[in-house]
Design a protein around this motif. Sequence first.
Motif, PDB file in Angstrom:
ATOM      1  N   SER A  13      28.235 -26.826  38.108  1.00  0.00           N
ATOM      2  CA  SER A  13      27.131 -27.331  37.281  1.00  0.00           C
ATOM      3  C   SER A  13      25.917 -27.579  38.159  1.00  0.00           C
ATOM      4  O   SER A  13      26.048 -27.801  39.368  1.00  0.00           O
ATOM      5  N   PRO A  14      24.724 -27.612  37.553  1.00  0.00           N
ATOM      6  CA  PRO A  14      23.532 -27.869  38.372  1.00  0.00           C
ATOM      7  C   PRO A  14      23.507 -29.302  38.884  1.00  0.00           C
ATOM      8  O   PRO A  14      24.027 -30.218  38.249  1.00  0.00           O
ATOM      9  N   ILE A  15      22.913 -29.475  40.056  1.00  0.00           N
ATOM     10  CA  ILE A  15      22.795 -30.809  40.638  1.00  0.00           C
ATOM     11  C   ILE A  15      21.581 -31.508  40.025  1.00  0.00           C
ATOM     12  O   ILE A  15      20.807 -30.901  39.269  1.00  0.00           O
ATOM     13  N   ALA A  16      21.437 -32.792  40.309  1.00  0.00           N
ATOM     14  CA  ALA A  16      20.393 -33.599  39.681  1.00  0.00           C
ATOM     15  C   ALA A  16      19.707 -34.466  40.728  1.00  0.00           C
ATOM     16  O   ALA A  16      20.247 -34.683  41.822  1.00  0.00           O
ATOM     17  N   GLY A  17      18.517 -34.952  40.393  1.00  0.00           N
ATOM     18  CA  GLY A  17      17.796 -35.814  41.323  1.00  0.00           C
ATOM     19  C   GLY A  17      16.452 -36.191  40.729  1.00  0.00           C
ATOM     20  O   GLY A  17      16.148 -35.862  39.572  1.00  0.00           O
TER      21      GLY A  17
END
Lengths: 345, 345
Positions: free
Chosen positions: B77-81
């Motif tokens: 899944s895509p990472i977040a920030g």
Amino acid sequence: MAQVRNKQVILSNYVTGFPKESDFNVVESTISLELPEGSNNVLIKNLYLSCDPYMRGAMTKPEGSERKGSPTYVPASPIAGYGVAKVIESGHSNYKKGDLVWGFTTWEEYSLVPAAQLVTKIENSDVPLSYYTGILGMPGMTAYAGFFELSSPKEGETVFVSAASGAVGQLVGQFAKLTGCYVVGSAGTKEKVDLLKNKFGYDEAFNYKEEPDLDAALKRYFPQGIDIYFENVGGKTLDAVLSNLKVHARIPVCGMISQYNLTEQEGVKNLSKLIYNRVRLQGFIVTDYYHLYPKYLEFLLPKIKEGKVVYVEDIAEGIENGPAALVGIFSGRNVGKQVVAVAHE
Amino acid sequence: MAQVRNKQVILSNYVTGFPKESDFNVVESTISLELPEGSNNVLIKNLYLSCDPYMRGAMTKPEGSERKGSPTYVPASPIAGYGVAKVIESGHSNYKKGDLVWGFTTWEEYSLVPAAQLVTKIENSDVPLSYYTGILGMPGMTAYAGFFELSSPKEGETVFVSAASGAVGQLVGQFAKLTGCYVVGSAGTKEKVDLLKNKFGYDEAFNYKEEPDLDAALKRYFPQGIDIYFENVGGKTLDAVLSNLKVHARIPVCGMISQYNLTEQEGVKNLSKLIYNRVRLQGFIVTDYYHLYPKYLEFLLPKIKEGKVVYVEDIAEGIENGPAALVGIFSGRNVGKQVVAVAHE
């Protein structure tokens, strides 16, 4: 001037590792029981001497500026510590002959001390005088300041206390119960664990020497985590606690007795746990809180008289037995507050 | 509904040790640029993505309840920030099409996010938009809360900052100078040390990699000791600081980046120094302080415009370069705040 015998406990050598009885000598000196002309000091007869963990630091050879604020003993000189005494003669207006006092004194039968070393006169003598080395003295104020001032405890919070049957720990546990907290203590013998549960009212207690996995032990007693850890020991116990904290936990750092006799300190690995849990870890020194002593007496004296707070002491009779008593606290030989009775009145 | 390309940065596997570029993949997905019927979410175009040390924690496989409060990434899944974005469509009354916002987003070109993930609209666009990932965003608020709220700095105090040229450190040093403190920073290259002294106004700076004895280095720069240590790195640096503190020193614990990639944490041995010096060591999370953001802007925006506070950014162009930029902060490859520019408007 008439000279009388004055037995003293002398440091023979700076200590490395665990202190031994042979690091001390009991010698006979003499002292005059008259105040020197013009002196504003106080001449006292020492009754009870207090054995406290911080004294270990004073036995180590000082290096540079390392030991700011703490006393340092000098080889071939008598050691010093807290005690209860009776005033023989006083050159200071705060004290008069016959007063009972507690404060910082020397390990000997009689001492000539500056008035500033004495914390206060003892006004309540319907409790054991030795209590002023413990529950009503420095360790009592330590428990009070560390628990109420630094930890801001709230009803229903969870509290863990190490060295829980010691001079300070036994009080922290009782203060926590008075506040409506859930409190668990650790100690090093079955006898002490029994005291914690049956005498001091701890909800739970365990013998840390019988727990190969301290982290697992804490998870058993604190499935939801710890709000307040009253730190008396440091090292592995602190490391296990760091993995079992709740958000906004408080850790007043009173002492780290497990580390005092090690030449190389144990490394504490879980400090990054302080971040997400917003933990406050705070060292303190009881002398910063002595202005609260009258408030403390007001809080505590009625509770002692009503039996709502109890105190266990381990009293060694005679200054000759002082070195063994003092050395014993570093191996946990004492049960409760270790005192040396030099004289009873 | 028309679908457009949506490049994403995906976590390929949970990370152990130092993260590598190959722990991430950049993939092409698609997204509709219309809000789903009845949605109260916000559809945003991501402009700048922020690379921050705390993201390392999210890359580790979670164990039990260990990572309370911090995000966790999911493989594939895509990472977040944190990021700066432009609103494409909004189902929430706080935001409308065309608004610029900063907040928590996903590493991709377009994201559909709950309004609660966005911290705020950007009202001042006469500063670089990327600043809202740094000096005017989460790292800026971290420096502000950690320094002013947790450390209560006073004019003339001595301040030490580790990772001093980073997104947070460069601001702590400048805030300390604005307060009238003496401030020293450590960093890992000559270029960064030069920045500290010549750009950010640090009184002194040193390259910790060239100091075989950190304790000696601190004694050189702080002969009287440290009042405030802004903790960004942990481990050996913290241990050396503990032996160089003044009485009543404060240590806000912002992060411990030196430990994040170690499978076994370094042990910190000098914690007993907290006691006699009455030191407060306190972990904190910036989100607890976001209510101070308007006050922070009022304090800081005039200073940015007058050139009294400066900010250095390291901007990687293109989401394809995101993994390298993110991985780089853990080896100190970046100079100043690391940002990934996905699009400029």
